[in-house]
Design a protein around this motif. Sequence first.
Motif, PDB file in Angstrom:
ATOM      1  N   LYS A  98      77.947 -19.291  -6.165  1.00 42.93           N
ATOM      2  CA  LYS A  98      78.111 -17.931  -5.642  1.00 42.93           C
ATOM      3  C   LYS A  98      77.147 -17.654  -4.490  1.00 42.93           C
ATOM      4  CE  LYS A  98      78.473 -14.677  -8.792  1.00 42.93           C
ATOM      5  NZ  LYS A  98      78.161 -13.948 -10.056  1.00 42.93           N
ATOM      6  N   ALA A  99      76.007 -18.368  -4.485  1.00 42.54           N
ATOM      7  CA  ALA A  99      74.994 -18.161  -3.443  1.00 42.54           C
ATOM      8  C   ALA A  99      75.288 -18.935  -2.160  1.00 42.54           C
ATOM      9  CB  ALA A  99      73.617 -18.545  -3.975  1.00 42.54           C
ATOM     10  N   GLN A 100      76.283 -19.831  -2.189  1.00 42.13           N
ATOM     11  CA  GLN A 100      76.627 -20.621  -1.006  1.00 42.13           C
ATOM     12  C   GLN A 100      77.364 -19.755   0.027  1.00 42.13           C
ATOM     13  OE1 GLN A 100      75.793 -24.084  -0.625  1.00 42.13           O
ATOM     14  NE2 GLN A 100      74.551 -23.440  -2.382  1.00 42.13           N
ATOM     15  N   PRO A 101      77.300 -20.133   1.298  1.00 47.87           N
ATOM     16  CA  PRO A 101      78.059 -19.395   2.327  1.00 47.87           C
ATOM     17  C   PRO A 101      79.539 -19.320   1.971  1.00 47.87           C
ATOM     18  CG  PRO A 101      76.528 -20.925   3.358  1.00 47.87           C
ATOM     19  CD  PRO A 101      76.506 -21.224   1.886  1.00 47.87           C
ATOM     20  N   ASN A 102      80.089 -18.118   1.992  1.00 48.84           N
ATOM     21  CA  ASN A 102      81.483 -17.899   1.636  1.00 48.84           C
ATOM     22  C   ASN A 102      81.791 -18.341   0.202  1.00 48.84           C
ATOM     23  OD1 ASN A 102      83.990 -16.824   2.387  1.00 48.84           O
ATOM     24  ND2 ASN A 102      84.817 -18.832   2.918  1.00 48.84           N
ATOM     25  N   GLN A 103      80.732 -18.488  -0.605  1.00 52.21           N
ATOM     26  CA  GLN A 103      80.866 -18.908  -2.010  1.00 52.21           C
ATOM     27  C   GLN A 103      81.691 -20.192  -2.130  1.00 52.21           C
ATOM     28  OE1 GLN A 103      82.348 -15.165  -3.818  1.00 52.21           O
ATOM     29  NE2 GLN A 103      80.263 -14.808  -4.544  1.00 52.21           N
ATOM     30  N   THR A 104      81.465 -21.089  -1.172  1.00 51.91           N
ATOM     31  CA  THR A 104      82.246 -22.325  -1.065  1.00 51.91           C
ATOM     32  C   THR A 104      81.311 -23.519  -0.901  1.00 51.91           C
ATOM     33  OG1 THR A 104      84.068 -21.122  -0.013  1.00 51.91           O
ATOM     34  CG2 THR A 104      84.025 -23.515   0.297  1.00 51.91           C
ATOM     35  N   THR A 105      81.686 -24.655  -1.490  1.00 46.53           N
ATOM     36  CA  THR A 105      80.901 -25.876  -1.317  1.00 46.53           C
ATOM     37  C   THR A 105      81.800 -27.092  -1.486  1.00 46.53           C
ATOM     38  OG1 THR A 105      78.833 -26.983  -1.967  1.00 46.53           O
ATOM     39  CG2 THR A 105      80.252 -26.236  -3.742  1.00 46.53           C
ATOM     40  N   PHE A 106      81.269 -28.272  -1.117  1.00 45.61           N
ATOM     41  CA  PHE A 106      81.997 -29.525  -1.353  1.00 45.61           C
ATOM     42  C   PHE A 106      81.559 -30.084  -2.705  1.00 45.61           C
ATOM     43  CE2 PHE A 106      78.480 -30.264   1.682  1.00 45.61           C
ATOM     44  CZ  PHE A 106      77.633 -31.051   0.907  1.00 45.61           C
ATOM     45  N   TRP A 107      82.501 -30.723  -3.385  1.00 49.08           N
ATOM     46  CA  TRP A 107      82.248 -31.262  -4.727  1.00 49.08           C
ATOM     47  C   TRP A 107      82.005 -32.763  -4.592  1.00 49.08           C
ATOM     48  CZ3 TRP A 107      81.673 -27.702  -8.457  1.00 49.08           C
ATOM     49  CH2 TRP A 107      81.430 -28.173  -9.758  1.00 49.08           C
ATOM     50  N   ASP A 108      80.751 -33.105  -4.344  1.00 54.56           N
ATOM     51  CA  ASP A 108      80.387 -34.488  -4.004  1.00 54.56           C
ATOM     52  C   ASP A 108      79.843 -35.241  -5.203  1.00 54.56           C
ATOM     53  OD1 ASP A 108      78.131 -32.697  -3.951  1.00 54.56           O
ATOM     54  OD2 ASP A 108      76.957 -34.339  -3.121  1.00 54.56           O
ATOM     55  N   GLY A 109      79.589 -36.523  -5.004  1.00 52.03           N
ATOM     56  CA  GLY A 109      78.872 -37.335  -5.982  1.00 52.03           C
ATOM     57  C   GLY A 109      79.692 -37.956  -7.085  1.00 52.03           C
ATOM     58  N   VAL A 110      81.014 -37.820  -7.073  1.00 52.46           N
ATOM     59  CA  VAL A 110      81.845 -38.416  -8.122  1.00 52.46           C
ATOM     60  C   VAL A 110      81.936 -39.919  -7.882  1.00 52.46           C
ATOM     61  CG1 VAL A 110      84.178 -38.519  -9.092  1.00 52.46           C
ATOM     62  CG2 VAL A 110      83.144 -36.302  -8.529  1.00 52.46           C
ATOM     63  N   ARG A 111      81.556 -40.703  -8.877  1.00 55.01           N
ATOM     64  CA  ARG A 111      81.518 -42.162  -8.725  1.00 55.01           C
ATOM     65  C   ARG A 111      82.236 -42.872  -9.867  1.00 55.01           C
ATOM     66  NH1 ARG A 111      80.502 -40.318  -4.611  1.00 55.01           N
ATOM     67  NH2 ARG A 111      78.744 -40.700  -3.193  1.00 55.01           N
ATOM     68  N   ASN A 112      83.329 -42.324 -10.275  1.00 53.23           N
ATOM     69  CA  ASN A 112      84.195 -42.935 -11.271  1.00 53.23           C
ATOM     70  C   ASN A 112      85.605 -42.945 -10.689  1.00 53.23           C
ATOM     71  OD1 ASN A 112      86.347 -42.029 -13.501  1.00 53.23           O
ATOM     72  ND2 ASN A 112      84.929 -43.462 -14.435  1.00 53.23           N
ATOM     73  N   TYR A 113      86.318 -44.051 -10.810  1.00 51.00           N
ATOM     74  CA  TYR A 113      87.611 -44.174 -10.143  1.00 51.00           C
ATOM     75  C   TYR A 113      88.654 -43.185 -10.665  1.00 51.00           C
ATOM     76  CZ  TYR A 113      86.145 -48.272  -7.535  1.00 51.00           C
ATOM     77  OH  TYR A 113      85.504 -49.114  -6.669  1.00 51.00           O
ATOM     78  N   GLN A 114      88.707 -43.003 -11.990  1.00 50.33           N
ATOM     79  CA  GLN A 114      89.702 -42.075 -12.508  1.00 50.33           C
ATOM     80  C   GLN A 114      89.391 -40.640 -12.086  1.00 50.33           C
ATOM     81  OE1 GLN A 114      90.282 -41.927 -16.784  1.00 50.33           O
ATOM     82  NE2 GLN A 114      92.344 -41.109 -16.525  1.00 50.33           N
ATOM     83  N   ALA A 115      88.103 -40.257 -12.164  1.00 47.04           N
ATOM     84  CA  ALA A 115      87.711 -38.916 -11.719  1.00 47.04           C
ATOM     85  C   ALA A 115      87.996 -38.744 -10.226  1.00 47.04           C
ATOM     86  CB  ALA A 115      86.231 -38.680 -12.019  1.00 47.04           C
ATOM     87  N   ARG A 116      87.731 -39.794  -9.443  1.00 48.62           N
ATOM     88  CA  ARG A 116      88.039 -39.740  -8.006  1.00 48.62           C
ATOM     89  C   ARG A 116      89.529 -39.556  -7.764  1.00 48.62           C
ATOM     90  NH1 ARG A 116      88.809 -45.129  -4.874  1.00 48.62           N
ATOM     91  NH2 ARG A 116      90.665 -44.872  -6.189  1.00 48.62           N
ATOM     92  N   ASN A 117      90.351 -40.256  -8.538  1.00 43.26           N
ATOM     93  CA  ASN A 117      91.796 -40.118  -8.375  1.00 43.26           C
ATOM     94  C   ASN A 117      92.267 -38.710  -8.721  1.00 43.26           C
ATOM     95  OD1 ASN A 117      91.922 -42.756  -7.552  1.00 43.26           O
ATOM     96  ND2 ASN A 117      92.638 -43.562  -9.516  1.00 43.26           N
ATOM     97  N   PHE A 118      91.618 -38.098  -9.714  1.00 51.63           N
ATOM     98  CA  PHE A 118      91.941 -36.708 -10.023  1.00 51.63           C
ATOM     99  C   PHE A 118      91.573 -35.808  -8.843  1.00 51.63           C
ATOM    100  CE2 PHE A 118      91.407 -37.660 -14.814  1.00 51.63           C
ATOM    101  CZ  PHE A 118      92.761 -37.926 -14.944  1.00 51.63           C
ATOM    102  N   LEU A 119      90.423 -36.052  -8.226  1.00 49.37           N
ATOM    103  CA  LEU A 119      90.044 -35.287  -7.037  1.00 49.37           C
ATOM    104  C   LEU A 119      91.106 -35.420  -5.953  1.00 49.37           C
ATOM    105  CD1 LEU A 119      86.210 -35.985  -6.532  1.00 49.37           C
ATOM    106  CD2 LEU A 119      87.258 -33.781  -7.047  1.00 49.37           C
TER     107      LEU A 119
END
Length: 242
Positions: A98-119
Amino acid sequence: MPWPSRKRDKGAVADKKEPDAKIAKTEEETPDKEEEEKSTKPPAGSSKSGWKNWKKTKESDSGGEESKITYCHWLLKSEPESRLEKGVDVKFSIDDLKAQPNQTTFWDGVRNYQARNFLRAMKLGQQAFFYHSNCKEPGIVGIVKIVKEAYPDHTQFDQKDPHYDSSSRKENPKWSMVDVQFVRMTKRFIPLSEIKAHHLAHKADGGPLKNMMLFTRQRLSIQPLTQEEFDFVLSLEEEKPH
């Protein structure tokens, strides 16, 4: 300036309040192979599982026809309490979003293939539950929406980032991220323990949470939800906590 590696990164460590769960390995330790709103809010049921009365309403709306299972919503895990990973604090709560500009951010750091595929499967405008994980009181605290579909996660190329991956190449990036924006807080905190109670009841009577990945694939930090799963969990915010 975005916070470095702040989300629920490599994997979902088993939640502290989950008595049946062992401490899970990080998602990065998964074998290195690729595994290939406006939704109407249902009324909360009054049965033990909250399912039977809700099911009657849904069946009357749809003519009782069972729909093909598809995933159109998501659950994103993030750590609201400080934890250092390679010297970097990966804490990121919904208040931080909520404190980020426009209450928006990137969802980084995912390092699992299945989780990445869901992204990579996420579509613009789809909604997700924001889930506080690996903390004293794990559970759902709010709703976010996808405002940018998958694109390369720049942290994989940053040697100072805890999620740097020396095997990834800029011409063929391994890892992706999406942008999410805060939508609203849930009307109340929905704890893991309450969701689990419904999951166990639904396993017995065929309710919508019977196969919920929060319990069948609990290590994943990115999890898909069916429309029924999302609607039922959302309906819990209208009920008084037990």
